[in-house]
Design an enzyme around this catalytic site. Structure first.
Site, PDB file in Angstrom:
ATOM      1  CG  HIS A   1      -1.871  -1.079   1.382  1.00  0.00           C
ATOM      2  ND1 HIS A   1      -1.757  -2.063   2.335  1.00  0.00           N
ATOM      3  CD2 HIS A   1      -3.005  -1.363   0.679  1.00  0.00           C
ATOM      4  CE1 HIS A   1      -2.785  -2.902   2.236  1.00  0.00           C
ATOM      5  NE2 HIS A   1      -3.554  -2.514   1.239  1.00  0.00           N
TER       6      HIS A   1
ATOM      7  CD  GLN B   1     -13.827  -4.828  -2.133  1.00  0.00           C
ATOM      8  OE1 GLN B   1     -14.037  -3.644  -2.378  1.00  0.00           O
ATOM      9  NE2 GLN B   1     -12.624  -5.372  -2.244  1.00  0.00           N
TER      10      GLN B   1
ATOM     11  CD  GLN C   1      -8.967  -3.956  -6.944  1.00  0.00           C
ATOM     12  OE1 GLN C   1      -9.836  -4.465  -6.249  1.00  0.00           O
ATOM     13  NE2 GLN C   1      -7.867  -3.431  -6.442  1.00  0.00           N
TER      14      GLN C   1
HETATM   15  P1  AMP Z   1      -6.527  -3.673  -0.536  1.00  0.00           P
HETATM   16  O1  AMP Z   1      -6.314  -2.897   0.731  1.00  0.00           O
HETATM   17  O2  AMP Z   1      -6.099  -5.085  -0.444  1.00  0.00           O
HETATM   18  O3  AMP Z   1      -7.890  -3.465  -1.132  1.00  0.00           O
HETATM   19  O4  AMP Z   1      -5.516  -3.046  -1.590  1.00  0.00           O
HETATM   20  C1  AMP Z   1      -5.496  -1.670  -1.862  1.00  0.00           C
HETATM   21  C2  AMP Z   1      -4.566  -1.409  -3.015  1.00  0.00           C
HETATM   22  O5  AMP Z   1      -3.255  -1.879  -2.682  1.00  0.00           O
HETATM   23  C3  AMP Z   1      -4.977  -2.149  -4.284  1.00  0.00           C
HETATM   24  O6  AMP Z   1      -4.751  -1.297  -5.406  1.00  0.00           O
HETATM   25  C4  AMP Z   1      -4.053  -3.328  -4.296  1.00  0.00           C
HETATM   26  O7  AMP Z   1      -3.791  -3.837  -5.587  1.00  0.00           O
HETATM   27  C5  AMP Z   1      -2.790  -2.725  -3.717  1.00  0.00           C
HETATM   28  N1  AMP Z   1      -1.907  -3.757  -3.162  1.00  0.00           N
HETATM   29  C6  AMP Z   1      -2.239  -4.745  -2.281  1.00  0.00           C
HETATM   30  N2  AMP Z   1      -1.172  -5.537  -2.042  1.00  0.00           N
HETATM   31  C7  AMP Z   1      -0.157  -5.047  -2.798  1.00  0.00           C
HETATM   32  C8  AMP Z   1       1.222  -5.434  -3.000  1.00  0.00           C
HETATM   33  N3  AMP Z   1       1.756  -6.474  -2.370  1.00  0.00           N
HETATM   34  N4  AMP Z   1       1.972  -4.687  -3.841  1.00  0.00           N
HETATM   35  C9  AMP Z   1       1.441  -3.625  -4.490  1.00  0.00           C
HETATM   36  N5  AMP Z   1       0.160  -3.209  -4.346  1.00  0.00           N
HETATM   37  C10 AMP Z   1      -0.620  -3.909  -3.517  1.00  0.00           C
END
Ligand code: AMP
Length: 281
Positions: free
Chosen positions: A37, A61, A153
């Site tokens: 993040h 979701q 996504q």
């Molecule tokens: P989430 O909190 O899981 O909904 O993720 C929020 C954002 O962080 C989304 O755009 C995810 O694709 C991105 N994200 C989650 N894990 C990673 C990671 N390991 N590396 C890069 N981006 C990530």
């Protein structure tokens, strides 16, 4: 850093930032933040004047049997991480305000969402696009950053922005991994030490796929079979899908002659984990 909890206050803040001519960068998250993040936050900071991060565990979701209730939450810790990154605004709306009891509007991208995770999580992407469009309308960002970790996504959001003529630049950002290769995920907290060891095999399987392609293997079915056999050796892990697809349409590939995305979803214990890799022959 300002922490804003209601939609009217967030809209007022956006109005003020816009009137001062600032370019707004936006990073939507569900919180329980990790370096993945934070890498998106740093990218947004490099591309915009002011950065807004949202933290919202979006009930829409999650399927009825999914982990909405147990999804990890730690707002205090998240806020201190974001403060260190010098984020300007954190938006933390409530589910009641986002979806009042008379709520009845949804946004859905079709075709792209039938594939990969969409085939196993009915309604998931509809929940994602609905919340992201709502957040876009509230925050009116100039750019928004999404992780390539959630590759489908990212494509679905880009398609929505194109189809609905939104003036928002969608920027993808590479997957951040633990030193041993495990893709960072808020859901990794669910893993016991033994399960975590099995979870590592997802990235190893993707590396194996890449090696096979680099060695000249062009048949995706053969690669998928090898990967299934490799993953079957790991306890605690149940594969949901292994696919080798076109990076733009997510359609299955018949012969690997140009870059492809290999995507895997698996349950490790109770955690559903996904990972993917762009592979060039
Ligand atoms: P989430 O909190 O899981 O909904 O993720 C929020 C954002 O962080 C989304 O755009 C995810 O694709 C991105 N994200 C989650 N894990 C990673 C990671 N390991 N590396 C890069 N981006 C990530």
């Amino acid at each position: 850093m300002e922490v804003i909890k209601t939609i009217p206050e967030m809209k007022a803040k956006v109005k003020e930032l816009k009137s001062r001519g600032y370019k707004i960068g936006f990073v939507p998250t569900m919180g329980y933040l990790h370096e993945g993040h934070l890498s998106l936050v740093r990218k947004a900071k490099s591309l915009a004047d002011k950065v807004v991060v949202s933290i919202f565990v979006n009930p829409l979701q999650f399927g009825p049997k999914e982990d909405f209730r147990e999804y990890p939450r730690d707002l205090e810790r998240d806020l201190s991480l974001l403060e260190k990154e010098e984020v300007d605004v954190v938006f933390v709306p409530s589910a009641e305000e986002m979806y009042p009891s008379d709520y009845q509007t949804y946004v859905e991208v079709v075709n792209l969402t039938d594939k990969l995770c969409g085939a196993f999580r009915p309604g998931h992407f509809k929940g994602v696009t609905t919340v992201v469009l709502k957040l876009f309308n509230i925050i009116q960002p100039d750019i928004a950053v999404f992780g390539e970790k959630d590759y489908q996504q990212l494509l679905v959001i880009k398609q929505m922005v194109k189809d609905l003529n939104l003036d928002i630049e969608i920027v993808g950002s590479p997957t951040v991994r633990e030193p041993d290769g495990l893709a960072m995920s808020s859901r990794n907290i669910y893993l016991s030490p033994k399960e975590r060891e099995s979870a590592l095999s997802l990235n190893r399987a993707l590396e194996l796929a890449e090696r096979l392609v680099k060695e000249g293997e062009k048949n995706p079915e053969k690669i998928k079979k090898t990967l299934f056999e490799f993953l079957r050796m790991h306890p605690y892990l149940i594969v949901q899908y292994i696919e080798i697809v076109d990076p733009e349409t997510l359609d299955p590939i018949e012969v690997i002659e140009k870059p492809v995305v290999c995507a895997i979803a698996a349950y490790v214990g109770k955690a559903r984990l996904i990972d993917n890799k762009l592979i060039e022959p």
